[in-house]
Write a protein that holds these residues in place. Structure first.
Motif, short mmCIF file in Angstrom:
data_model
loop_
_atom_site.label_atom_id
_atom_site.label_comp_id
_atom_site.label_asym_id
_atom_site.label_seq_id
_atom_site.Cartn_x
_atom_site.Cartn_y
_atom_site.Cartn_z
N ALA A 1 0.86 -1.20 0.00
CA ALA A 1 0.00 0.00 0.00
C ALA A 1 0.89 1.24 0.00
O ALA A 1 1.41 1.63 1.04
CB ALA A 1 -0.92 -0.01 1.20
N PRO B 1 0.18 4.67 -1.51
CA PRO B 1 -0.56 5.70 -2.26
C PRO B 1 0.26 6.95 -2.55
O PRO B 1 0.16 7.52 -3.63
CB PRO B 1 -1.75 6.00 -1.35
CG PRO B 1 -1.33 5.55 0.02
CD PRO B 1 -0.43 4.38 -0.20
N SER C 1 1.81 7.88 -6.24
CA SER C 1 1.44 9.09 -6.99
C SER C 1 2.69 9.78 -7.53
O SER C 1 2.68 10.30 -8.65
CB SER C 1 0.66 10.05 -6.09
OG SER C 1 1.48 10.54 -5.03
#
Length: 785
Positions: A115, A117, A121
């Motif tokens: 995970a 994020p 990005s």
């Protein structure tokens, strides 16, 4: 945050440590300009990105950041039309390649289930200019040299260069090896001066040798002369070199122009790579500090568990627990000098700044920090000779500046509040300052020596005392912070241990006020109770650990016993099955022999044969009961329970009966035929349980256990024949004149098989189909002799 506070709390040293963890100058630049954020959401994001990078390092151990450099200056020159050198272009190509590797690396972790994020990005925004990278690598090698393959013209020019160079060297070699010229040379070598090939000629042969002089030795004894024979070749060689330079410049110009077209994209990638490098630098620093991710609070509360000052070596630092929570907004710390009070202030202040910078903290899991708008600190002796300020004046100047800006989103740290002036006035002024800061709603930690402030926490709501521990036995501080307990003066105890006369100490005790003595006695009592509680807790922890160890050993022994029990049960089942099979085989053999004997000599009467077979069946049933009882004893916690009137089977001698009365948990009164007897509960089985395994019909001699009809409907042919044989034996032994065999109508196969079997039995007188009231063609009636 005030630059003075950052310096006072040594935040710059943390920045230096962070910069040292960066993989490139890109990350170091961001780290060196790091500032704490006051936006809670931004702080949360900064901490989360550090945690993501730390998870990647735990899984992979590294980030492939090699080859990436700060190429923004050459990119800018390319944009304004400048021509980059081969090495600069190669650095750009390496950085583009690095961005591609980083992008793939992070995306690969996400595909594997990580995970990420925030890192994801950043990776998504990378746009490696792969085509330009390939063009650069197609022209320039890893050492920054423009390769022959960069263009056909360059390949041809360099081929000419090698040809001219070879011809010149061959010509010179022949000259230096010639016996006529060797005596004219200082050494038989070829060298280069002014980019021309020359030979060293002795001064006296300068005119005789001929050619162009390019240099002279320091002593003047040797001249470096270009022989006339190679002057033309050298000229052509230099002309070709000039063409090479021009072609290389053309290639570099073209590559620089191509780079300028994508310069903005590459620059954005470099900026993104700088952020990624910085994030992983934070993660590496967390690994070094053995730091954890803190939780964030916006309520003006914090709780640091086993907090360590990050600039004190791990082998020397003493962890502390410090908190402002549950309505507490102020902490007053008392205790001896060099006991750790100032370190406590700096630890709280520095860890707060680190957390607001997105760094993990050297604390235990579950620690909570608050995001403050301001962190103010007045720490240390800032006496200024130049400004003619005393220690007290210097402190007051700082405090006045703090009071001008403090609000309910501030953390205020006061060290030795009120020091440097009259104790009575200093204590009163300290209390007034503390009240003012508290009224502003700020979080406050203050250290002091004033005994008046020890009672401050007991008189004000939302204030708690703390102290740094001092070991009177060793006359040294332990650096432990004791929450909820004010410090007390140890002057008398220290003086006594150092040998001061007891009379002097007692006189000194009499001079202190009764209130001060009561406070010290109270503190001493609190410390005694604390030590007793700590000892009790330590003993409880030891006992708990021993109990857990014993419980673990018991669990292991129980598991071992269960495994052995299962193994024994399985072995018992295997043995029982073997014995049962052997018994069945022997029984069939005996019956076969008996039948043969009856057929051959008619010496055995039929009722004796049936009785013998009955005894054999009884033995088989008993053995089968033993087989089923063995595993039952392992798996059942208690004996089966039966109700009055319930039909059961007595496993010890194979008879069926009915429960009359329950005598106890282990015994029942059972009626078997015409007899009533006391039977143990573990010798009884429900008839329905027996029917589930489909045993053959009972063949006992008592008439109460054999019915006058046998129902074979639904049975397989072989099982039906076996049950029929046993039933006929039992019916003959019971003395029945006739019985009925129910086989059903169906296809008639079972009826035919039954009648064929019956027709061959020596004790059957006749067989017939049942009448209208006897079941018709679905029943065969048998009459015995």
């Amino acid at each position: 945050m005030k630059p003075r506070v950052l310096k006072l709390l040594e935040y710059d040293k943390i920045r230096d440590q962070l910069a040292a963890k960066a993989s490139s100058s890109l990350g170091r630049e961001i780290a060196s300009h790091l500032e704490p954020s006051t936006d809670p959401e931004e702080v949360r994001s900064l901490i989360e990105e550090t945690d993501e990078a730390l998870n990647v390092l735990r899984l992979k151990g590294h980030l492939p950041f090699g080859g990436i450099t700060d190429v923004r200056p050459p990119l800018k020159r390319a944009q304004v039309g400048g021509v980059l050198s081969a090495k600069e272009l190669m650095a750009v190509a390496d950085t583009i390649r690095g961005s591609r590797i980083i992008k793939h690396f992070i995306e690969e972790q996400i595909e594997d289930g990580a995970a990420l994020p925030i890192l994801g990005s950043h990776a998504e925004m990378l746009e490696p200019a792969g085509e330009v990278e390939r063009e650069i690598r197609g022209c320039i090698d890893d050492q920054g040299y423009v390769m022959d393959s960069a263009s056909d013209a360059l390949r041809s020019i360099r081929s000419q260069l090698r040809s001219f160079d070879g011809r010149i060297k061959d010509k010179l070699e022949s000259i230096v090896r010639s016996p006529n010229t060797q005596k004219m040379l200082s050494e038989a070598i070829v060298t280069i001066r002014n980019n021309r090939h020359v030979v060293p000629v002795k001064q006296e042969y300068r005119q005789a040798f001929g050619g162009i002089v390019h240099d002279q030795s320091a002593s003047g004894a040797t001249f470096f002369i270009e022989p006339q024979a190679i002057v033309e070749l050298n000229n052509r060689l230099n002309e070709t070199r000039l063409k090479e330079e021009q072609e290389v410049d053309r290639i570099l110009t073209e590559l620089s122009r191509r780079l300028a077209e994508v310069a903005e994209t590459v620059r954005n990638d470099v900026d993104r790579l700088a952020v990624i490098d910085f994030i992983f630098a934070k993660a590496r620093l967390a690994e070094t500090m053995k730091a954890t991710k803190p939780a964030l609070s916006h309520e003006g509360t914090f709780h640091l568990k086993k907090a360590r000052h990050p600039l004190i070596p791990l082998t020397q630092v003493v962890p502390i627990d410090v908190a402002l929570e549950n309505g507490t907004k102020a902490l007053v710390i008392t205790g001896p000098n060099t006991g750790g009070k100032t370190v406590t202030l700096k630890t709280v202040g520095l860890l707060t700044l680190m957390a607001q910078s997105g760094l993990h903290l050297p604390v235990y899991e579950g620690s909570v920090v608050n995001v403050f708008e301001h962190v103010f600190a007045d720490i240390g002796d800032e006496q200024s000779i130049e400004q003619s300020l005393s220690t007290f004046s210097s402190h007051m100047k700082n405090i006045i500046a703090i009071l001008e800006e403090v609000n309910d989103r501030s953390l205020v740290l006061f060290d030795e509040l009120g020091a440097g002036t009259d104790p009575q006035e200093g204590a009163a002024l300290s209390i007034s300052i503390l009240d003012e800061v508290r009224n502003r709603g700020a979080c406050l930690i203050a250290t002091t020596h004033y005994s008046e402030l020890k009672a401050y926490a007991y008189e004000r709501e939302g204030v708690i005392n703390a102290s740094v521990e001092f070991d009177v036995a060793t006359l040294s501080p332990t650096y432990r912070l004791l929450m909820g307990i004010p410090g007390r003066s140890n002057a008398f105890e220290i003086s006594k241990r150092l040998g001061l006369d007891e009379r002097i100490i007692e006189q000194a005790r009499s001079l202190i006020s009764s209130d001060t003595a009561k406070v010290d006695d109270m503190i001493a009592s609190l410390e005694r109770h604390r030590l007793e509680a700590e000892r009790a807790n330590a003993e409880a922890a030891r006992l708990k650990q021993e109990w857990e160890k014993k419980a673990q050993l018991l669990d292991q022994e129980l598991a071992k016993w269960e495994r052995e029990k299962d193994q024994l049960r399985k072995e018992a089942e295997r043995e029982a099955k073997v014995k049962l099979a052997e018994a069945k085989e022997e029984a069939e053999s005996i019956i076969k022999k008996l039948r043969e004997m009856q057929t051959e000599a008619n010496r055995v009467k039929e009722h004796e044969l049936i009785d013998a077979k009955s005894r054999l069946d009884h033995a088989l049933d008993a053995l089968q009961s033993e087989t089923s009882a063995r595993p039952h004893s392992y798996s059942q916690k208690k004996a089966l329970e039966f109700e009055p009137g319930q039909e059961v089977k007595v496993t010890t001698f194979g008879q069926k009966g009915h429960i009359i009365e329950r005598l106890s948990d282990k015994e029942y009164l059972v009626q078997v035929g015409v007899m009533k007897m006391n039977i143990a509960a573990d010798s009884l089985k429900p008839v329905k349980e027996e029917q589930q395994v489909k045993p053959v019909v009972n063949v006992r001699t008592q008439t109460g256990t054999v019915r006058t009809e046998l129902d074979l409907r639904g049975e397989r042919y072989e099982e039906a024949m076996e049950r029929l044989d046993k039933y006929l034996d039992a019916a003959l032994l019971a003395g029945y004149p006739s019985v009925s065999i129910i086989h059903g109508k169906g296809t008639g196969a079972l009826r035919k098989g039954v009648q064929t079997r019956l027709s061959k039995h020596p004790r059957i007188k006749s067989i017939r189909l049942g009448g209208m009231n006897e079941g018709g063609h679905g029943v065969t009636v048998v009459e015995f002799k």
